[in-house]
Design a protein around this motif. Structure first.
Motif, mmCIF file in Angstrom:
data_model
loop_
_atom_site.group_PDB
_atom_site.id
_atom_site.type_symbol
_atom_site.label_atom_id
_atom_site.label_comp_id
_atom_site.label_asym_id
_atom_site.label_seq_id
_atom_site.Cartn_x
_atom_site.Cartn_y
_atom_site.Cartn_z
ATOM 1 N N GLN A 5 0.818 -0.526 -12.298
ATOM 2 C CA GLN A 5 0.834 -1.317 -11.070
ATOM 3 C C GLN A 5 2.132 -1.082 -10.293
ATOM 4 O O GLN A 5 2.127 -0.999 -9.066
ATOM 5 C CB GLN A 5 0.671 -2.801 -11.410
ATOM 6 N N GLY A 65 -0.060 -1.602 -2.379
ATOM 7 C CA GLY A 65 -1.214 -1.069 -1.647
ATOM 8 C C GLY A 65 -1.126 -1.386 -0.161
ATOM 9 O O GLY A 65 -0.244 -2.116 0.306
ATOM 10 N N ALA A 82 -8.647 -9.828 -5.300
ATOM 11 C CA ALA A 82 -8.277 -8.417 -5.303
ATOM 12 C C ALA A 82 -7.319 -8.117 -6.451
ATOM 13 O O ALA A 82 -7.413 -7.073 -7.107
ATOM 14 C CB ALA A 82 -7.640 -8.038 -3.960
ATOM 15 N N GLU A 83 -6.385 -9.037 -6.700
ATOM 16 C CA GLU A 83 -5.437 -8.840 -7.785
ATOM 17 C C GLU A 83 -6.159 -8.804 -9.136
ATOM 18 O O GLU A 83 -5.849 -7.986 -10.009
ATOM 19 C CB GLU A 83 -4.391 -9.967 -7.780
ATOM 20 N N ARG A 95 -7.880 -5.512 -9.379
ATOM 21 C CA ARG A 95 -6.920 -4.452 -9.695
ATOM 22 C C ARG A 95 -6.571 -4.460 -11.187
ATOM 23 O O ARG A 95 -6.466 -3.409 -11.828
ATOM 24 C CB ARG A 95 -5.651 -4.625 -8.859
ATOM 25 N N ASN A 96 -6.376 -5.653 -11.739
ATOM 26 C CA ASN A 96 -6.045 -5.759 -13.163
ATOM 27 C C ASN A 96 -7.172 -5.207 -14.031
ATOM 28 O O ASN A 96 -6.932 -4.558 -15.049
ATOM 29 C CB ASN A 96 -5.756 -7.213 -13.541
ATOM 30 N N LEU A 108 -7.015 2.702 -6.393
ATOM 31 C CA LEU A 108 -5.952 1.701 -6.430
ATOM 32 C C LEU A 108 -4.850 2.022 -5.422
ATOM 33 O O LEU A 108 -4.219 1.128 -4.858
ATOM 34 C CB LEU A 108 -5.347 1.630 -7.839
ATOM 35 N N ASP A 122 -7.097 -4.576 -0.069
ATOM 36 C CA ASP A 122 -7.783 -5.609 -0.850
ATOM 37 C C ASP A 122 -9.262 -5.703 -0.481
ATOM 38 O O ASP A 122 -10.135 -5.771 -1.350
ATOM 39 C CB ASP A 122 -7.115 -6.971 -0.623
ATOM 40 N N LEU A 176 -11.287 -2.697 -1.534
ATOM 41 C CA LEU A 176 -11.420 -2.735 -2.995
ATOM 42 C C LEU A 176 -12.526 -3.691 -3.410
ATOM 43 O O LEU A 176 -13.347 -3.389 -4.280
ATOM 44 C CB LEU A 176 -10.083 -3.160 -3.610
ATOM 45 N N GLU A 196 -16.400 -2.992 -5.296
ATOM 46 C CA GLU A 196 -16.296 -3.466 -6.682
ATOM 47 C C GLU A 196 -17.408 -2.908 -7.569
ATOM 48 O O GLU A 196 -17.153 -2.366 -8.641
ATOM 49 C CB GLU A 196 -16.323 -4.998 -6.705
#
Length: 205
Positions: A9, A15, A63-64, A67-68, A168, A173, A176, A180
């Protein structure tokens, strides 16, 4: 694994900043509607909005979380790549050495036993030697096939991981979130589960 994820990250950074606006209200898409699976604005979730009463959360939080999940998926793919590399380097190499040693020992036994009756059994000696040689070739070809298979699997894993890292890096966001389903379909590893389960069996063969 958590430390590796944090490093990835940090490498990617936060981003691009979102600049999308709600087509209905012209406001920033700062919220995510879990019921409709799309980013929405504050007016959409407010009184009279189409998402009033839906399951909503801040888009940045969703979004976070996404990303994780992608980072975790990248780490799993990296671990699987390492497992395949280790299998090819250690297990297949060991199999090849054992196959060569076994074939050599079998050849010596055949030669020693048939040398006593060579004058009467020349044809039988040749047949048995060819049989040993054929088995050696079959084993060697099998190992070459497995090497090619695992090399292809390793390339696929690296390609998937590179694609995820690229997403990534370049998607904001909202992009992304919109991708999904595509992301996790693209990074699905069910096709490798059977092969990876074979790794443990192959070590004992």
């Amino acid at each position: 694994m958590a430390a590796e994820g944090s490093g990835l990250q940090r490498e990617l950074g936060p981003g691009p900043k979102p600049d999308a606006l709600c087509p209905e209200h012209g406001q920033g898409l700062g919220w995510f509607c879990g019921s409709e699976r799309r980013p929405v604005c504050a007016a959409c979730v407010g009184p009279g909005g189409r998402c009033r009463g839906h399951r909503v959360r801040r888009a940045k939080e969703h979004a976070e979380e996404l990303r994780n999940k992608i980072v975790d998926q990248c780490e799993r793919l990296q671990l699987q790549s390492a497992g395949i590399t280790k299998y090819v380097a250690e297990v297949l190499s060991g199999k090849n050495q054992r196959a060569v040693s076994t074939a050599s020992a079998a050849r010596e036994v055949v030669i020693q036993r048939l040398s006593l009756v060579r004058s009467l059994c020349e044809s039988e000696e040749q047949r048995l030697l060819e049989q040993v040689h054929g088995e050696e070739e079959r084993t060697h070809q099998s190992i070459l096939t497995q090497r090619a298979h695992w090399a292809e699997a390793l390339q696929k894993l690296n390609t998937i991981r590179s694609s995820l890292v690229d997403m990534l890096t370049h998607l904001d966001d909202h992009q992304l979130i919109q991708k999904e389903q595509e992301i996790f379909e693209r990074s699905g590893i069910s096709s490798f589960s059977r092969d990876l389960g074979f790794l443990e069996q192959g070590k004992n063969i």
